[in-house]
Each structure stands twice: as structure tokens, then as C-alpha cells.
Design an enzyme around this catalytic site. Structure first.
Site, short mmCIF file in Angstrom:
data_model
loop_
_atom_site.label_atom_id
_atom_site.label_comp_id
_atom_site.label_asym_id
_atom_site.label_seq_id
_atom_site.Cartn_x
_atom_site.Cartn_y
_atom_site.Cartn_z
N LYS A 146 56.97 53.99 71.88
CA LYS A 146 56.72 54.12 73.32
C LYS A 146 58.05 54.34 74.05
O LYS A 146 58.88 53.43 74.13
CB LYS A 146 56.08 52.85 73.88
CG LYS A 146 55.59 53.07 75.31
CD LYS A 146 55.32 51.80 76.07
CE LYS A 146 56.54 51.23 76.73
NZ LYS A 146 57.16 52.10 77.76
N GLY A 204 65.83 46.86 75.27
CA GLY A 204 65.52 46.68 76.69
C GLY A 204 66.15 45.39 77.19
O GLY A 204 67.11 44.88 76.61
N SER A 205 65.59 44.88 78.26
CA SER A 205 66.20 43.71 78.90
C SER A 205 65.89 42.43 78.12
O SER A 205 64.92 42.36 77.36
CB SER A 205 65.64 43.58 80.32
OG SER A 205 64.24 43.43 80.26
N THR A 206 66.73 41.45 78.35
CA THR A 206 66.55 40.16 77.67
C THR A 206 65.23 39.51 78.09
O THR A 206 64.53 38.93 77.25
CB THR A 206 67.75 39.24 77.99
OG1 THR A 206 68.94 39.92 77.54
CG2 THR A 206 67.65 37.91 77.29
N GLY A 212 62.55 41.18 76.22
CA GLY A 212 62.73 40.83 74.80
C GLY A 212 62.05 39.50 74.46
O GLY A 212 61.41 39.37 73.42
N GLU A 234 67.41 44.63 70.62
CA GLU A 234 68.69 45.08 71.19
C GLU A 234 68.58 44.89 72.69
O GLU A 234 67.90 45.66 73.36
CB GLU A 234 68.94 46.56 70.87
CG GLU A 234 68.88 46.93 69.40
CD GLU A 234 69.97 46.30 68.57
OE1 GLU A 234 70.95 45.78 69.14
OE2 GLU A 234 69.83 46.29 67.35
N CYS A 244 74.08 49.05 77.81
CA CYS A 244 74.10 47.63 77.43
C CYS A 244 75.49 47.21 77.02
O CYS A 244 75.86 46.05 77.17
CB CYS A 244 73.11 47.40 76.31
SG CYS A 244 73.28 48.63 75.01
N GLU A 292 73.72 40.76 84.17
CA GLU A 292 73.87 42.18 83.86
C GLU A 292 73.45 43.02 85.07
O GLU A 292 72.31 42.95 85.51
CB GLU A 292 73.00 42.54 82.66
CG GLU A 292 73.24 43.94 82.18
CD GLU A 292 72.37 44.32 80.99
OE1 GLU A 292 71.17 44.02 81.03
OE2 GLU A 292 72.89 44.93 80.04
P1 NAD Z 1 63.06 46.88 80.22
O1 NAD Z 1 63.16 45.68 79.36
O2 NAD Z 1 62.48 46.75 81.55
O3 NAD Z 1 62.24 48.03 79.49
C1 NAD Z 1 62.55 48.47 78.18
C2 NAD Z 1 61.31 49.03 77.58
O4 NAD Z 1 60.39 47.96 77.42
C3 NAD Z 1 60.58 50.08 78.40
O5 NAD Z 1 60.06 51.06 77.52
C4 NAD Z 1 59.45 49.30 79.05
O6 NAD Z 1 58.34 50.08 79.33
C5 NAD Z 1 59.13 48.29 77.96
N1 NAD Z 1 58.46 47.08 78.41
C6 NAD Z 1 58.42 46.53 79.65
N2 NAD Z 1 57.67 45.42 79.65
C7 NAD Z 1 57.24 45.24 78.37
C8 NAD Z 1 56.45 44.25 77.72
N3 NAD Z 1 55.94 43.21 78.38
N4 NAD Z 1 56.25 44.36 76.40
C9 NAD Z 1 56.77 45.38 75.69
N5 NAD Z 1 57.51 46.36 76.26
C10 NAD Z 1 57.75 46.29 77.58
O7 NAD Z 1 64.53 47.45 80.23
P2 NAD Z 1 65.01 48.73 80.96
O8 NAD Z 1 65.18 48.37 82.38
O9 NAD Z 1 64.19 49.89 80.59
O10 NAD Z 1 66.44 48.96 80.25
C11 NAD Z 1 67.55 48.28 80.65
C12 NAD Z 1 67.81 47.07 79.78
O11 NAD Z 1 67.86 47.44 78.40
C13 NAD Z 1 69.14 46.45 80.08
O12 NAD Z 1 69.02 45.05 80.10
C14 NAD Z 1 70.00 46.86 78.90
O13 NAD Z 1 71.09 46.07 78.62
C15 NAD Z 1 69.03 46.91 77.80
N6 NAD Z 1 69.52 47.80 76.75
C16 NAD Z 1 69.97 47.26 75.58
C17 NAD Z 1 70.48 48.08 74.59
C18 NAD Z 1 70.97 47.53 73.28
O14 NAD Z 1 71.04 48.29 72.32
N7 NAD Z 1 71.31 46.27 73.18
C19 NAD Z 1 70.53 49.44 74.79
C20 NAD Z 1 70.08 49.95 76.00
C21 NAD Z 1 69.55 49.12 76.97
#
Ligand code: NAD
Length: 487
Positions: free
Chosen positions: A172, A225-227, A230, A247, A281, A381
Site C-alpha cells: 500500500k 512511517g511515523s512512530t 508504527g 522503519e 526520517c 520530529e
Molecule cells: P504515517 O505513519 O502517517 O503514514 C505512513 C503510511 O502508513 C502511509 O501509507 C499511511 O497511509 C499508512 N497508515 C496510516 N495509518 C495507518 C494504520 N493505522 N495502519 C497501517 N498503516 C497506516 O507517516 P507519513 O506521515 O506518511 O510519513 C512520515 C513519517 O514516516 C515520519 O515520521 C518519518 O520519520 C517516517 N519515515 C521513516 C522512515 C524510516 O525508514 N525510518 C523513512 C521515511 C519516513
């Protein structure tokens, strides 16, 4: 234009017919309406992946690898189109998508194409008379959830090792930036990936993402994605105890010692924080600089920052584009007020840029804020072109500040003292350390964090362990082994 879901080797409409517009962050015009997957669509994708899995898993590893190599070639052949699509959908300047994102995406598929038939098992020395060997088997159906900041590159980071190891994928992309992942799906169909091996379904996080994390027939979920999300993924995964790889966010420490090469610090740190508008990130979001060189470093760093050319991502001269959405722009700008409320001093930036060309877009000036290590802006962050600066006197103090957040993803340090560099690298709590450079990545080098930055590693041999599980096989090779119940 309206996009479709990629399920079982075909582009198909979503069952619900629901769509979400994806916008160009330069001017917020609609690029396309994106079909959004719901639970029933994910079920269809899982069924297709399950049907494809036995043949894909048992295909000669070299043949799986060959398909990944063909995909890498196809990405290079379509480099300009992919770079434009990524720039329009994300706001990354074209100079980056053309010369970083697209080549790195191809390189990742190529690296894991080569890896497919080189990731070996082993033989374990056990009791005499027995042969014990270890094979690495694919996990099965893997769910992958990708964020919006590097959608093309992260599609390859997630997909390439999973496929090399023999898994089938249900992915996704982020709702804001699905176009480049769908373009990769097109190329996969073209180069001959078997139907169902990869399924790509844009959808809302709390619906499609959540369901992938919960799905009883998905054996692993890899999430970037975000913590905060996660944590939800971990909870959702508990139903069938699926493997989880996370991640997550970061708050990169960037320590500048008194003996550093200042010219290199200024260039490297600017790349570290302002590349991709700071939406990384591993962004170098906290500069921790020795008080004896702070004035010189900041004078030069602020001057460089003020000279960065903001503009339309499609203009090859643009050095920084817009943030990904208006909502995210406002979130980043809210941290300027938060900084001021806690006594922070805005050294440059802190607002949307003036000028007609920026009026409709999601732009934020590159921003530097002098702040205390305990301030919210030094702890949370921001995920934008927003760097905090703080000074230190002793190495111990620098280390304590660097290690003083809940995150532990990437950290940089600048010094000519070899011993100090390696001591610091050992003591810094993070998954990656850059010495006299920042934010280097390579398909061969493990990428990931500790603490609130998540667990598991992408890239290299490490990620192949993440996408496989060990099977230990015991063979009695000695007919004379005495029985346990001799009669
Ligand atoms: P986000 O957590 O809002 O979304 C990430 C993904 O998760 C999206 O595809 C979103 O649709 C999905 N998502 C949202 N709610 C969900 C749920 N309840 N269950 C499963 N999936 C869900 O993050 P974002 O705003 O898209 O990205 C930014 C964040 O990602 C920042 O915190 C950044 O640090 C982190 N990030 C980490 C890395 C890494 O490798 N460590 C890399 C890039 C981004």
C-alpha cells in the site's frame, strides 16, 4: 486521469469505486483521482498472492533475480517519465528525482536481483553422526506500507528484497503519493513478473493499511512511517502474530566538533537537513556544535541557507521544492511558534516564502532555530526544512544531547580526530552513524534504527534475514548411533 488498483497482474477498479485526488504540491492542482482499496480489495490481492506463491517460491532463485534485473533496466529506460511523475506527485526537485531517486531505485532492484541466488544457508557443527543444515525460507505473503516522502525509492527498498527472497507482496503506497509505485507496477507487468506476485493497492492508512497489518493470511508486515502509526501496526499484527519490521521516525543528531572542516560541515549538513525539504526520517534535524566554532559555522550555514533556490520542482534550477501537502506545511510552521513559546530564536526562515510563484503551493522557507536540547522542537520530529542548533563544551555533553531523544535512527559527526570519531560512533545510540558526511545510503548497507525509530533493518544481507525465516534440518548420517531404549 483515474488510476486503478494493481491486483493479480492487472489494473482493476476498486470494488467500492471510491477515489481520492492526488495533488501537485507546487500549486495544489489535481493530478489524478486515485482508486482507493478497501478490505475486499485487499482480500482479492491476498488471494492472488497466495495463488502465485508456490511457483514464485520454487522458481530458481537466479530466475527471480533475472526479473528484478530486467525491472532495473526498465526503470532506467523510463527514467525521465518516472522522475517527472515523482516530482509532480511529491514536490521533490527534478534534479533530485532524476539524479538520486530514480538511479537509486534502479540500483536497489539490481542489487537484490544479484542477491537472489547468493543468499545462502549454512551447515552447523553439531554432535558427531548428525548433519544439521539451515535453509532460509521466504516468509510467505508480505504486506508493505510505504510513506509519502520517498515513494519511488521506498517501493524498491521494500519490494526488491522481499521478492528476491521468494515472498509475494501486497503493497500500500501512501495516499498522498501513489503514482510512482503504480508506474513500477506497469513496468513489472511489462517485464514479465508472474501475475499475483506483486499487488499494489493505494488506500487510506486507517482502512487499507490497518487491514494489511491485521490480515490473518499475511505473514509479515513491513512498515515505514511515523512512530505513532508504527505502534498501531504492532497492535494490529498481534492477531496472527505476524513478523513486523518498523522503519519509523528520527531526530538526527549532527555533532560538529571544534576541529571539524567547516566548509565540509556546512555543505554536508545543508544536504542532511534540506534535501527533500527535510522530509526524511534521517534528516540532520539537530545541529550540536562546539561553542568555540558555533559563530563561524552558523554564519556560513545561515548564509548558504538563505541562498537556497526554492521553486517549481520541475525547474532544473530548483534546489528545494514544496512540502507534500498544505496540512503538512501548516504542521511544520506550527513548530516555529512552538519554538518561540519556549524561548527559541529563529535565525532564518520560519515562514512561507514571499512571491507570486509560491502562493498556491506548500512551501516553507528553510528554517534554523536556536533552541535548548529539551525544547519540543529539539525532541519532536518536525519532518520539514527545520533545523535546531544547540552548543556544547565537552564530548560527554555532546553525546548526552545526541542521545537525549526517544529516537535512534541516523547521526552525523564532524571531526578530524580519528579516535574521537570512532569512540563517538560506538557510543551514539542509533542505527547509522556518518563520520564527516551525512545521510549516505546504499543498497548494501543496513538501514534502520533503535528505540522509537523502530526495529529491523532494510538493505544488504540484513534485510534478507528479515524477509526469510531459518529452517533447521537434522539428518542422521551414522547408522551406528545407539538407541535411547536399547532392547
Ligand atoms: P504515517 O505513519 O502517517 O503514514 C505512513 C503510511 O502508513 C502511509 O501509507 C499511511 O497511509 C499508512 N497508515 C496510516 N495509518 C495507518 C494504520 N493505522 N495502519 C497501517 N498503516 C497506516 O507517516 P507519513 O506521515 O506518511 O510519513 C512520515 C513519517 O514516516 C515520519 O515520521 C518519518 O520519520 C517516517 N519515515 C521513516 C522512515 C524510516 O525508514 N525510518 C523513512 C521515511 C519516513
Amino acid at each position: 486521469m483515474q488510476t486503478q488498483l494493481f491486483i493479480d497482474g492487472n489494473f482493476v477498479p476498486s470494488l467500492s469505486g471510491e477515489t481520492l485526488a492526488t495533488l501537485n504540491p507546487h500549486d495544489n492542482t489535481v493530478i489524478a483521482d486515485i482508486a482507493m482499496a478497501n478490505h475486499a480489495d485487499i482480500d482479492r490481492a491476498v488471494t492472488a498472492a497466495k495463488a502465485a506463491y508456490p511457483a514464485w517460491k520454487n522458481m530458481a532463485a537466479a530466475d527471480r533475480g533475472r526479473l528484478l534485473l530486467k525491472l532495473a533496466d526498465a526503470i532506467e529506460a523510463n527514467a525521465d517519465r518516472l522522475a517527472q511523475l515523482e516530482s509532480i506527485d511529491t514536490g521533490h526537485p527534478i534534479r533530485d528525482t532524476r539524479f538520486l531517486d530514480v538511479p537509486r531505485t534502479a540500483a536497489t532492484f539490481r542489487y537484490f536481483g544479484g542477491m537472489a541466488d547468493k543468499f545462502e544457508g549454512s551447515v552447523i557443527p553439531v554432535d558427531a553422526g548428525f548433519l544439521n543444515y539451515l535453509t532460509r525460507e521466504p516468509v510467505g505473503i508480505v504486506g508493505q506500507v510505504v510513506p509519502w516522502n520517498f515513494p519511488l525509492m521506498f517501493t524498491s527498498w521494500k519490494m526488491a528484497p522481499a521478492l528476491a527472497a521468494g515472498n509475494c507482496v501486497v503493497m500500500k503506497p501512501a495516499e498522498l503519493t501513489p503514482l510512482s509505485s503504480l508506474a513500477i507496477a506497469e513496468l513489472m507487468a511489462e517485464v514479465g513478473f508472474p501475475k499475483g506476485v506483486v499487488n499494489i493497492l493505494p488506500g487510506l492508512g486507517h482502512i487499507a493499511g490497518q487491514y494489511i497489518a491485521e490480515h490473518p493470511e499475511i505473514s509479515k508486515v513491513a512498515f515505514t512511517g511515523s512512530t505513532a502509526v508504527g505502534r498501531k501496526v504492532v497492535q494490529a499484527s498481534s492477531g496472527n502474530l505476524k513478523k513486523v519490521q518498523l522503519e519509523l521516525g528520527g531526530k538526527g543528531a549532527n555533532i560538529v566538533f571544534a576541529d571539524a572542516n567547516i566548509a565540509a560541515v556546512v555543505q554536508g549538513s545543508a544536504f542532511g537537513i534540506f534535501h527533500n525539504q527535510g522530509q526524511a526520517c534521517i534528516a540532520a534535524s539537530r545541529m550540536i556544535v562546539h561553542e568555540s566554532v558555533a559563530d563561524e559555522v552558523l554564519e556560513k550555514f545561515v548564509a548558504l541557507t538563505r541562498s537556497i533556490k526554492l521553486g517549481n520542482p520541475l525547474d532544473p534550477k530548483t534546489e528545494m521544492g514544496p512540502l507534500t501537502s498544505l496540512q503538512h506545511r501548516d504542521r511544520v510552521l506550527s513548530y516555529v511558534d512552538i519554538a518561540r513559546e519556549q524561548g527559541g530564536d529563529v535565525l532564518t526562515g520560519g515562514k512561507t516564502p514571499d512571491g507570486e510563484g509560491f502562493a498556491k503551493g506548500c512551501y516553507v522557507e528553510p528554517t534554523i532555530v536556536h533552541a535548548k536540547p529539551t525544547d519540543r522542537v529539539s525532541q519532536e520530529e518536525v519532518f520539514g526544512p527545520f533545523m535546531t542548533v544547540t552548543t556544547f563544551r565537552t564530548d560527554e555533553e555532546a553525546l548526552a544531547i545526541a542521545n537525549g531523544t526517544e529516537y535512534g535512527l541516523g547521526a552525523g559527526l564532524w571531526t578530524r580526530d580519528l579516535q574521537r570519531a570512532h569512540q563517538m560512533a560506538r557510543e551514539i545510540r542509533s542505527g547509522m552513524v556518518w563520520i564527516n558526511c551525512y545521510k549516505r545510503v546504499s543498497p548494501g548497507s543496513p538501514f534502520g534504527g533503535v528505540g522509537a525509530s523502530g526495529y529491523g533493518r532494510e538493505m544488504g544481507f540484513e534485510v534478507m534475514r528479515e524477509y526469510t525465516q531459518a529452517k533447521s534440518v537434522w539428518v542422521n548420517v551414522d547408522a551406528k548411533i545407539p538407541p535411547y531404549f536399547p532392547r
